[in-house]
Design an enzyme around this catalytic site. Structure first.
Site, PDB file in Angstrom:
ATOM      1  N   LYS A   1      19.512   1.289  30.985  1.00  0.00           N
ATOM      2  CA  LYS A   1      18.568   0.182  31.136  1.00  0.00           C
ATOM      3  C   LYS A   1      19.131  -0.943  31.987  1.00  0.00           C
ATOM      4  CE  LYS A   1      16.295  -0.683  27.334  1.00  0.00           C
ATOM      5  NZ  LYS A   1      15.402  -0.672  26.173  1.00  0.00           N
TER       6      LYS A   1
ATOM      7  N   GLU B   1      18.118  -9.981  26.769  1.00  0.00           N
ATOM      8  CA  GLU B   1      16.844 -10.327  27.396  1.00  0.00           C
ATOM      9  C   GLU B   1      16.222 -11.483  26.645  1.00  0.00           C
ATOM     10  OE1 GLU B   1      14.045  -7.123  27.449  1.00  0.00           O
ATOM     11  OE2 GLU B   1      15.197  -5.948  28.879  1.00  0.00           O
TER      12      GLU B   1
ATOM     13  N   HIS C   1       7.690   1.039  16.635  1.00  0.00           N
ATOM     14  CA  HIS C   1       7.931   1.699  17.923  1.00  0.00           C
ATOM     15  C   HIS C   1       7.333   3.088  18.001  1.00  0.00           C
ATOM     16  CE1 HIS C   1      10.267  -1.790  18.575  1.00  0.00           C
ATOM     17  NE2 HIS C   1      11.123  -1.481  17.646  1.00  0.00           N
TER      18      HIS C   1
ATOM     19  N   ARG D   1       9.490  11.484  31.939  1.00  0.00           N
ATOM     20  CA  ARG D   1       8.896  12.705  31.379  1.00  0.00           C
ATOM     21  C   ARG D   1       7.377  12.569  31.363  1.00  0.00           C
ATOM     22  NH1 ARG D   1      10.330   9.348  27.013  1.00  0.00           N
ATOM     23  NH2 ARG D   1       8.425   8.632  25.988  1.00  0.00           N
TER      24      ARG D   1
HETATM   25  C1  MV4 Z   1      11.043  -6.416  24.008  1.00  0.00           C
HETATM   26  C2  MV4 Z   1      10.128  -7.169  23.248  1.00  0.00           C
HETATM   27  C3  MV4 Z   1      10.086  -8.519  23.437  1.00  0.00           C
HETATM   28  N1  MV4 Z   1      10.924  -9.099  24.324  1.00  0.00           N
HETATM   29  N2  MV4 Z   1      11.843  -7.041  24.873  1.00  0.00           N
HETATM   30  C4  MV4 Z   1      10.300  -2.208  21.919  1.00  0.00           C
HETATM   31  C5  MV4 Z   1      10.403  -0.853  22.515  1.00  0.00           C
HETATM   32  C6  MV4 Z   1      11.332  -1.001  23.661  1.00  0.00           C
HETATM   33  N3  MV4 Z   1      10.955  -0.129  24.711  1.00  0.00           N
HETATM   34  C7  MV4 Z   1      11.240  -2.435  24.024  1.00  0.00           C
HETATM   35  N4  MV4 Z   1      10.577  -3.107  22.970  1.00  0.00           N
HETATM   36  C8  MV4 Z   1      10.369  -4.440  23.031  1.00  0.00           C
HETATM   37  N5  MV4 Z   1      11.140  -5.100  23.905  1.00  0.00           N
HETATM   38  C9  MV4 Z   1      11.778  -8.345  25.015  1.00  0.00           C
HETATM   39  N6  MV4 Z   1      12.588  -8.938  25.868  1.00  0.00           N
HETATM   40  C10 MV4 Z   1       9.290  -6.495  22.374  1.00  0.00           C
HETATM   41  C11 MV4 Z   1       9.431  -5.130  22.249  1.00  0.00           C
HETATM   42  C12 MV4 Z   1       8.572  -4.529  21.285  1.00  0.00           C
HETATM   43  C13 MV4 Z   1       7.632  -3.582  21.652  1.00  0.00           C
HETATM   44  C14 MV4 Z   1       7.477  -3.163  22.954  1.00  0.00           C
HETATM   45  C15 MV4 Z   1       6.562  -2.204  23.299  1.00  0.00           C
HETATM   46  C16 MV4 Z   1       5.763  -1.666  22.296  1.00  0.00           C
HETATM   47  C17 MV4 Z   1       5.897  -2.069  21.021  1.00  0.00           C
HETATM   48  C18 MV4 Z   1       6.832  -3.027  20.668  1.00  0.00           C
HETATM   49  C19 MV4 Z   1       6.935  -3.438  19.349  1.00  0.00           C
HETATM   50  C20 MV4 Z   1       7.856  -4.360  19.007  1.00  0.00           C
HETATM   51  C21 MV4 Z   1       8.688  -4.904  19.963  1.00  0.00           C
END
Ligand code: MV4
Length: 515
Positions: A118, A202, A237, A299
């Site tokens: 990442k 982040e 998630h 994917r």
């Molecule tokens: C985040 C975020 C808020 N701020 N990054 C969760 C899955 C991963 N791919 C990244 N995720 C998140 N990253 C920052 N800087 C909130 C999430 C997140 C989230 C993102 C996508 C779908 C569902 C989620 C549920 C909770 C938190």
């Protein structure tokens, strides 16, 4: 140009069946592999040939890249489709396929590696001017650096594992006082889960939407996008409902996000199908705010059907054509989005009991059909859902000219749907689809948790039901007739003594109510 004649499908369940169906349509031979738990699985029955991998646990079967490749060679397969999960994002496995002269239907190992880390993906985003969440683009060297970066970008922040993804190894840090334990905790968690303790920071985006762009790239350097999917309805998630297009993404925003996704894919030398994930901030009065790059999934995704329905394309056909060395058969300008599609992931899970997996024998299965309904299923009546794998049974997808009609079709299909013998999420979908916030598209990644909290509070307050308007109660009663059939008995299984008969009796009663 290659000529793919036989494809080994290194997967199981609905996605294996989905790929086998594409093979049949393209007159390509299919080779299934299976574990001991999957001897009688639908993908084994559907493929032209099937070979045993090993015992039920994934590590002894579907994750055994060496065995999979041996079977591919022995069966004379010239290509391999990994599906999602299992070996699909394993660069080492993609490389082993290349060495064995078996075409891996997906990106090259080097593109996978470039986007798999990442921190490296964030550097790639910067290089193409793709907006990403503020924070570090290299691993944090020390606690002091973490504190320094956090102070710069401002709290709250998020610590993430560079080798992570899909929410694993993430920690929110609300103030500097929490940093020390979060930093050490995140590092050791990342080391344990991914074999790398690299973490970065982040800025925390509050209540974002999860929007992802589907991209397709051929081996001649052509790359296009197929618009977005909104996957904001999720829990821990795990996506629960996905839709396309997003109720809040305008054509202008779609073009900006799509162009950024294509730039990133091109810069990594990406080929085949991929998905670029974004967080979309909420702006004023429900309008979207800024979007930020999150990560790229190398994917085919579970939710690809919603994109297929609104584009009229077959992503698996296209994946195979690309792997065959063919150029993309259309240009970006020829992609048009039409209508609205919504997908429910139907899991063998007990959402009323902490979402515990509920594997077991499917004693009764009444599947919906009719206008605008697609079901990608990996089960049949009499099949025993193994407890060794992800308990997703099928994906129910509705398509219609508008979002409101897609919701109506999905609700109708969910009322037709009955699964007996195991607990499923069907009831949860019925609840979500009648929720005013969902129906109005007011969604963010905290939506489902709020809904679940609210309805458990409501369940504990019987007076709330009594105070509902009478009309509403009558409607709920009628809509609930099918639903009641699926309600639980004492031992946790759905009650279906004479399911088919009762279902039709109930249908007749609904008819009776109408006339
Ligand atoms: C985040 C975020 C808020 N701020 N990054 C969760 C899955 C991963 N791919 C990244 N995720 C998140 N990253 C920052 N800087 C909130 C999430 C997140 C989230 C993102 C996508 C779908 C569902 C989620 C549920 C909770 C938190």
């Amino acid at each position: 140009m290659r000529t793919i004649r036989k494809i080994l499908i290194a997967n199981r369940g609905e996605i294996a069946l989905r790929i086998i169906r594409a093979c049949r349509e393209l007159e390509i031979e299919s080779v299934a592999v299976y574990s001991d738990a999957d001897r009688g699985a639908p993908h084994v029955l559907a493929a032209n040939e099937a070979y045993r991998l090993g015992p039920a646990p994934s590590v002894d079967s579907y994750l055994r890249g060496d065995l999979v490749l041996k079977i591919a060679a022995e069966s004379g397969a010239d290509a391999l489709h990994p599906g999602y999960g299992f070996l699909s994002e394993n660069a080492g496995f993609a490389e082993a396929c290349e060495s064995a002269d078996i075409k891996f239907i997906g990106p090259t190992a080097s593109a996978m590696r470039a986007l798999g880390s990442k921190t490296r993906a964030r550097q790639a985003a910067d290089a193409v001017g793709m907006p990403r969440v503020p924070g570090s683009t290299t691993g944090l060297a020390s606690l002091d650096e973490a504190l320094l970066v956090a102070a710069e970008i401002g709290y709250p922040v998020m610590l993430k594992a560079a080798a992570g993804g899909g929410g694993k190894g993430m920690r929110a840090v609300l103030g500097s006082g929490e940093m020390e334990s979060a930093y050490h905790g995140a590092r050791s968690e990342a080391e344990r889960a991914f074999g790398s303790s690299e973490v970065y920071l982040e800025k925390l985006v509050q209540q974002p939407r999860h929007i992802e762009i589907q991209v397709l790239a051929d081996e001649d350097g052509n790359c296009i996008h197929l618009g977005e999917r909104d996957c904001s309805v999720q829990r821990r998630h795990q996506k629960v409902i996905e839709e396309a297009p997003s109720p809040v993404v305008s054509e202008e925003l779609r073009q900006r996000m799509g162009a950024a996704a294509v730039r990133l894919a091109k810069s990594a030398g990406y080929t085949n199908a991929g998905t670029v994930e974004f967080l979309l901030e909420s702006g004023a009065n429900g309008s979207p705010g800024n979007f930020y790059f999150l990560e790229m999934n190398t994917r085919l995704q579970v939710e690809h059907p919603v994109t297929e329905l609104i584009t009229g394309l077959d992503l698996v056909h296209l994946q195979i054509a690309i792997a065959n060395g063919e150029p993309l058969p259309f240009a970006q300008e020829e992609v048009s989005l039409r209508g609205h599609a919504i997908e429910c992931r139907i899991y063998a899970e007990d959402h009323e009991n902490g979402f515990l997996p509920s594997p077991g024998k499917i004693t009764r299965l009444l599947q919906p059909a009719g206008p605008g309904i697609r079901e990608d299923s990996g089960v049949y009546e009499g099949w025993t859902v193994p407890l060794d794998y992800d308990p997703m049974l099928s994906k129910l997808i509705a398509y219609a000219p508008t979002r409101a009609l897609a919701i109506a079709r999905l609700r109708r299909a969910l009322e037709e749907y009955a699964i007996g013998g195991i607990r499923t999420k069907l009831g949860l979908f019925r609840r979500i689809l009648e929720d005013p916030d969902f129906r109005d598209g007011r969604l963010d990644t905290g939506y489902l948790d709020r809904l679940l909290r609210e309805s458990s509070a409501r369940a504990a307050t019987p007076s709330a039901v009594e105070s509902r308007p009478a009309n509403d109660q009558i409607a709920a009663l009628a809509a609930g007739l099918f639903r009641k059939l699926g309600s639980s008995n004492q031992n946790g299984a759905e009650t279906f003594t004479t399911p088919a008969r009762s279902a039709w009796k109930q249908a007749a009663r609904i008819e009776g109510l109408r006339s």
